[in-house]
Scaffold this active site. Structure first.
Site, PDB file in Angstrom:
ATOM      1  N   THR A   7       0.374   1.261   6.434  1.00 62.91           N
ATOM      2  CA  THR A   7       0.373   0.125   5.513  1.00 62.91           C
ATOM      3  C   THR A   7       0.337  -1.134   6.365  1.00 62.91           C
ATOM      4  O   THR A   7       0.662  -1.103   7.546  1.00 62.91           O
ATOM      5  CB  THR A   7       1.608   0.148   4.587  1.00 62.91           C
ATOM      6  OG1 THR A   7       1.569  -0.979   3.709  1.00 62.91           O
ATOM      7  CG2 THR A   7       2.899   0.113   5.372  1.00 62.91           C
ATOM      8  N   GLY A   8      -0.075  -2.230   5.756  1.00 58.21           N
ATOM      9  CA  GLY A   8      -0.170  -3.466   6.520  1.00 58.21           C
ATOM     10  C   GLY A   8      -1.618  -3.927   6.630  1.00 58.21           C
ATOM     11  O   GLY A   8      -2.456  -3.568   5.803  1.00 58.21           O
ATOM     12  N   GLY A  22      -5.074  -3.978   7.161  1.00 59.48           N
ATOM     13  CA  GLY A  22      -6.036  -2.900   7.319  1.00 59.48           C
ATOM     14  C   GLY A  22      -7.021  -3.120   8.446  1.00 59.48           C
ATOM     15  O   GLY A  22      -7.418  -2.169   9.137  1.00 59.48           O
ATOM     16  N   ARG A  80     -14.576  -6.469   0.353  1.00 59.97           N
ATOM     17  CA  ARG A  80     -13.729  -6.105   1.506  1.00 59.97           C
ATOM     18  C   ARG A  80     -13.043  -4.754   1.255  1.00 59.97           C
ATOM     19  O   ARG A  80     -12.502  -4.496   0.191  1.00 59.97           O
ATOM     20  CB  ARG A  80     -12.692  -7.198   1.726  1.00 59.97           C
ATOM     21  CG  ARG A  80     -11.744  -6.957   2.916  1.00 59.97           C
ATOM     22  CD  ARG A  80     -10.469  -6.268   2.512  1.00 59.97           C
ATOM     23  NE  ARG A  80      -9.526  -6.131   3.607  1.00 59.97           N
ATOM     24  CZ  ARG A  80      -8.430  -5.378   3.573  1.00 59.97           C
ATOM     25  NH1 ARG A  80      -8.126  -4.713   2.479  1.00 59.97           N
ATOM     26  NH2 ARG A  80      -7.628  -5.309   4.599  1.00 59.97           N
ATOM     27  N   VAL A  81     -13.075  -3.916   2.274  1.00 61.10           N
ATOM     28  CA  VAL A  81     -12.372  -2.633   2.219  1.00 61.10           C
ATOM     29  C   VAL A  81     -11.453  -2.556   3.437  1.00 61.10           C
ATOM     30  O   VAL A  81     -11.870  -2.916   4.546  1.00 61.10           O
ATOM     31  CB  VAL A  81     -13.376  -1.455   2.227  1.00 61.10           C
ATOM     32  CG1 VAL A  81     -12.651  -0.122   2.356  1.00 61.10           C
ATOM     33  CG2 VAL A  81     -14.223  -1.475   0.959  1.00 61.10           C
ATOM     34  N   GLY A  82     -10.237  -2.116   3.240  1.00 64.33           N
ATOM     35  CA  GLY A  82      -9.282  -2.021   4.347  1.00 64.33           C
ATOM     36  C   GLY A  82      -9.172  -0.603   4.897  1.00 64.33           C
ATOM     37  O   GLY A  82     -10.090   0.210   4.769  1.00 64.33           O
ATOM     38  N   ASP A  83      -8.034  -0.326   5.485  1.00 58.89           N
ATOM     39  CA  ASP A  83      -7.827   0.968   6.134  1.00 58.89           C
ATOM     40  C   ASP A  83      -7.517   2.108   5.164  1.00 58.89           C
ATOM     41  O   ASP A  83      -7.767   3.280   5.462  1.00 58.89           O
ATOM     42  CB  ASP A  83      -6.629   0.866   7.096  1.00 58.89           C
ATOM     43  CG  ASP A  83      -5.348   0.509   6.330  1.00 58.89           C
ATOM     44  OD1 ASP A  83      -5.350  -0.530   5.649  1.00 58.89           O
ATOM     45  OD2 ASP A  83      -4.370   1.280   6.392  1.00 58.89           O
ATOM     46  N   THR A 113       0.870  -1.175   0.000  1.00 57.47           N
ATOM     47  CA  THR A 113       0.000   0.000   0.000  1.00 57.47           C
ATOM     48  C   THR A 113       0.901   1.217   0.000  1.00 57.47           C
ATOM     49  O   THR A 113       1.843   1.283   0.784  1.00 57.47           O
ATOM     50  CB  THR A 113      -0.862   0.031   1.281  1.00 57.47           C
ATOM     51  OG1 THR A 113      -1.795  -1.032   1.220  1.00 57.47           O
ATOM     52  CG2 THR A 113      -1.584   1.369   1.439  1.00 57.47           C
TER      53      THR A 113
HETATM   54  N1  GLY Z   1      -3.448  -1.676   4.198  1.00 57.58           N
HETATM   55  C1  GLY Z   1      -4.116  -2.097   3.042  1.00 57.58           C
HETATM   56  C2  GLY Z   1      -5.290  -2.915   3.292  1.00 57.58           C
HETATM   57  O1  GLY Z   1      -5.382  -3.592   4.308  1.00 57.58           O
HETATM   58  O2  GLY Z   1      -6.158  -2.944   2.436  1.00 57.58           O
END
Ligand code: GLY
Length: 323
Positions: free
Chosen positions: A234-235, A237, A211-214, A183
């Site tokens: 990053t990492g 989410g 799915r949506v992350g951070d 990311t």
């Molecule tokens: N940090 C990116 C995600 O988890 O989508």
């Protein structure tokens, strides 16, 4: 001089005096003479960070420079977790998330976007052209089309081949620093001393549909307060969202912590709360208004790029675990 400008100029002056920053009168506004411009980004995205740094040096504002920087990785077909060439979800669809935040606290985001590469630029248009902060899925895509963004096939041959290989086992356990990294979160300070940022990702490889992350969540993947500084993540989410890590870091800096100490505390919050932290990576970068930067992560292997005074360098991050 009107009252608002007087207060703003006076406030900038007193901050500068207390920080020992040299102010030079520049026609109508003061210019903060630090070793700006500065661009930092997650991971060793050297070309992206250099593009942002050079854009800043040419006079571009912090937000546009950050968007130009992350666009380098969005268009990099070899990067399998950002933009075109990103790994698909379990159904084989590449879906992208991004957000941007400017020095006035304005922000825009898009989630679950298919068929458009430069999602950070689309997020900027959401910020500028709509009364909303976030658009999702089809709505975001229709908006992107109306804004003139080019529709593209994001699934490359190599990502499709890797996906077909994955389908043979359908084993879902993202590999630390491989399948949950890349990311791109970027923070820029322009030659006015203004800070802005952008964050862009295709998220976890083979994630569930929808799915949506951070990364597109303001406060999780990215947060900027121009009075204080900015942070990006990053990492994994799911873990970053639980503590709104980027917002947390900015608030910790507001209360006096250095960017480095604030990144460390944000990682420790996750580590303390989740006994399974050995199984995932979380990493942060941060920059304060004085141009100081920091980074920290759970597992070794994370690095950030920093562009300052024409020099683009990679800085290895310290980590909670020495694995
Ligand atoms: N940090 C990116 C995600 O988890 O989508």
């Amino acid at each position: 001089m009107d009252r608002r400008r007087f207060i703003s100029t006076t406030a900038k002056g007193s901050i500068a005096v207390s920080l020992g920053i040299h102010l030079v009168a520049c026609k109508s506004k003061s210019r903060i003479m630090k070793n700006t411009p500065i661009a930092i980004c997650t991971w060793a995205f050297s070309k992206a960070n250099e593009a942002a740094g050079k854009a800043l040096e040419s006079g571009m504002n912090a937000l546009d420079a950050a968007i130009a920087g992350v666009a380098v990785e969005e268009e990099n077909l070899k990067n399998t977790t950002v933009g075109k060439g990103g790994a698909p979800d379990r159904e084989g669809n590449v879906t992208l998330d991004a957000c941007v935040m400017d020095h006035n606290g304005n922000c825009g985001a898009v989630v679950c976007v298919e068929g458009y590469t430069n999602v950070a630029a689309i997020a900027k248009q959401v910020m500028l052209q709509t009364p909303h902060v976030m658009l999702a899925g089809e709505g975001a895509q229709e908006f992107a089309e109306k804004q003139g963004f080019k529709k593209e096939q994001l699934l490359t041959e190599s990502s499709e081949n890797a996906y077909r290989e994955w389908l043979k086992t359908e084993n879902y356990k993202p590999i630390i620093n491989i399948e949950n990294h890349d990311t791109i979160g970027m923070l820029c300070m322009d030659d006015n001393g203004d800070i802005a940022g952008a964050c862009s990702t295709s998220g976890l490889s083979y994630k569930m549909k929808g799915r949506v992350g951070d990364s597109p969540i303001i406060g999780a993947g990215l947060f900027v307060d121009n009075e204080v500084g900015g942070a990006a993540a990053t990492g994994m989410g799911e873990e970053i969202m639980k503590s709104l890590g980027s917002f947390l870091i900015v608030e910790l800096m507001r209360n006096g912590m250095s960017p480095q100490a604030a990144c460390e505390e944000a990682v420790l919050r996750t580590v303390r709360k989740n006994p399974d932290h050995k199984d995932f990576q979380v990493a942060y970068i941060a920059m304060n208004k004085q141009g100081e930067t920091g980074s920290y992560c759970i597992h070794q292997g994370f690095a950030m790029m920093e562009y300052r005074e024409g020099n683009n360098r990679q800085i290895s991050s310290t980590s909670y675990l020495n694995d």
